[in-house]
Design a protein around this motif. Sequence first.
Motif, PDB file in Angstrom:
ATOM      1  N   THR A  80       1.290  -0.952   0.014  1.00  0.00           N
ATOM      2  CA  THR A  80       0.147  -0.156   0.156  1.00  0.00           C
ATOM      3  C   THR A  80       0.515   1.259   0.039  1.00  0.00           C
ATOM      4  O   THR A  80       0.424   2.394  -0.359  1.00  0.00           O
ATOM      5  CB  THR A  80      -1.124   0.265   1.220  1.00  0.00           C
ATOM      6  OG1 THR A  80      -1.611  -1.405   1.065  1.00  0.00           O
ATOM      7  CG2 THR A  80      -2.011   1.318   1.614  1.00  0.00           C
ATOM      8  N   ASP A 105      -6.595  -2.132   4.086  1.00  0.00           N
ATOM      9  CA  ASP A 105      -6.145  -1.736   5.358  1.00  0.00           C
ATOM     10  C   ASP A 105      -5.479  -1.263   6.135  1.00  0.00           C
ATOM     11  O   ASP A 105      -5.650  -0.083   6.552  1.00  0.00           O
ATOM     12  CB  ASP A 105      -7.785  -1.246   5.390  1.00  0.00           C
ATOM     13  CG  ASP A 105      -8.665  -0.870   4.786  1.00  0.00           C
ATOM     14  OD1 ASP A 105      -9.035  -0.744   4.394  1.00  0.00           O
ATOM     15  OD2 ASP A 105     -10.259  -2.052   4.768  1.00  0.00           O
ATOM     16  N   TYR A 106      -5.303  -2.804   6.528  1.00  0.00           N
ATOM     17  CA  TYR A 106      -3.975  -2.315   7.823  1.00  0.00           C
ATOM     18  C   TYR A 106      -2.422  -3.434   7.255  1.00  0.00           C
ATOM     19  O   TYR A 106      -2.787  -3.995   5.888  1.00  0.00           O
ATOM     20  CB  TYR A 106      -4.513  -3.735   9.202  1.00  0.00           C
ATOM     21  CG  TYR A 106      -5.619  -2.654   9.350  1.00  0.00           C
ATOM     22  CD1 TYR A 106      -5.396  -1.699  11.038  1.00  0.00           C
ATOM     23  CD2 TYR A 106      -6.601  -2.850   9.287  1.00  0.00           C
ATOM     24  CE1 TYR A 106      -6.596  -1.284  11.010  1.00  0.00           C
ATOM     25  CE2 TYR A 106      -8.164  -2.278   9.558  1.00  0.00           C
ATOM     26  CZ  TYR A 106      -7.905  -1.077  10.705  1.00  0.00           C
ATOM     27  OH  TYR A 106      -8.392  -0.880  11.569  1.00  0.00           O
ATOM     28  N   LYS A 131      -3.072   1.208  10.762  1.00  0.00           N
ATOM     29  CA  LYS A 131      -4.168   1.586   9.702  1.00  0.00           C
ATOM     30  C   LYS A 131      -2.957   1.984   8.217  1.00  0.00           C
ATOM     31  O   LYS A 131      -1.963   2.432   9.089  1.00  0.00           O
ATOM     32  CB  LYS A 131      -5.129   2.297  10.209  1.00  0.00           C
ATOM     33  CG  LYS A 131      -6.319   2.845   9.280  1.00  0.00           C
ATOM     34  CD  LYS A 131      -6.790   3.251   9.618  1.00  0.00           C
ATOM     35  CE  LYS A 131      -8.163   3.084  10.728  1.00  0.00           C
ATOM     36  NZ  LYS A 131      -9.255   4.062  11.194  1.00  0.00           N
ATOM     37  N   ASN A 132      -3.749   1.869   7.623  1.00  0.00           N
ATOM     38  CA  ASN A 132      -2.521   1.870   6.331  1.00  0.00           C
ATOM     39  C   ASN A 132      -2.848   3.572   6.269  1.00  0.00           C
ATOM     40  O   ASN A 132      -4.391   4.068   6.166  1.00  0.00           O
ATOM     41  CB  ASN A 132      -2.599   0.845   5.197  1.00  0.00           C
ATOM     42  CG  ASN A 132      -1.759   0.050   4.707  1.00  0.00           C
ATOM     43  OD1 ASN A 132      -0.761   0.321   4.784  1.00  0.00           O
ATOM     44  ND2 ASN A 132      -2.124  -0.938   4.121  1.00  0.00           N
ATOM     45  N   ASP A 134      -5.559   5.796   3.745  1.00  0.00           N
ATOM     46  CA  ASP A 134      -6.613   6.066   3.038  1.00  0.00           C
ATOM     47  C   ASP A 134      -5.832   7.109   1.201  1.00  0.00           C
ATOM     48  O   ASP A 134      -6.380   7.880   1.566  1.00  0.00           O
ATOM     49  CB  ASP A 134      -7.906   7.071   3.722  1.00  0.00           C
ATOM     50  CG  ASP A 134      -8.643   6.383   2.406  1.00  0.00           C
ATOM     51  OD1 ASP A 134      -8.923   7.035   1.144  1.00  0.00           O
ATOM     52  OD2 ASP A 134      -9.827   6.135   3.561  1.00  0.00           O
TER      53      ASP A 134
END
Length: 226
Positions: A80, A105-106, A131-132, A134
């Motif tokens: 990510t 998302d993580y 958490k990544n 957004d």
Amino acid sequence: ALSVVTVKDLAGKRIVVTAGGTREALDPVRFIGNRSSGKQGLAIALAAAARGADVTLIGANLEVRPAASTGLHVVDVSSTLELEAAVTAAAPGADVVVMAAAVADYRPETVAQSKIKKETQGDTLQLTLVKNPDILRGLVESRREGQIIVGFAAETAEDREALVELGRAKAARKGADYLVLNRVGWTEGFATDGNAIIILDAAGVIVGEAAGSKTSVAAPILDLLT
Ligand code: CTP
Ligand code: CA
């Protein structure tokens, strides 16, 4: 003879499309990932190029690749954070950014530098995930005047009404110009050749709907960009 003419109605537009699914490393040989193949994002990128756009495809672990003859600029990423760096670099020069990638998302808080061993873990293994960022939200926040940002929303809702309801809430949260809603599940959406989509605008109003091949559903999405 019958000939099919593609109208070059996206000529001069610079479009960045993200596709595939990000992977987050646990150790040198393992990752946390998702079942996105990249087919829908690739179909959008190819259709946009056929309509004359200058297309950059940022691919996260693509299972499908465009032929060199398609003229797409392909940037390969995996995690990510790599996807974020590539999109952030490409977005300032783009008229349109389409976030079709399935983004983790993580990610694991720490990546083991050598293979995680059963011997040292025992009967259970606990992972801490953080958490990544957004990416879509970031793009919306730094959007240039006139730039169009398209998000996707993957939901596992049972019926259409519930799906649209989830989509509207997400559209409000994300602030993208358009949100392409599609139902995903064990057998739907990811890695299949077909898709059914509902397109919402920033206000949550339905502005398009299509079902069929991933190529055919790309058309109504691109129609919004002409
Ligand atoms: N997205 C993103 N960065 C993330 C997570 C998602 O840019 N860290 C983008 C996806 O590419 C997609 C859109 O946000 O275009 C919606 O992704 P989705 O997973 O449906 O929504 P989330 O906001 O992550 O919410 P949730 O997964 O909890 O439903
Ligand atoms: Ca998500």
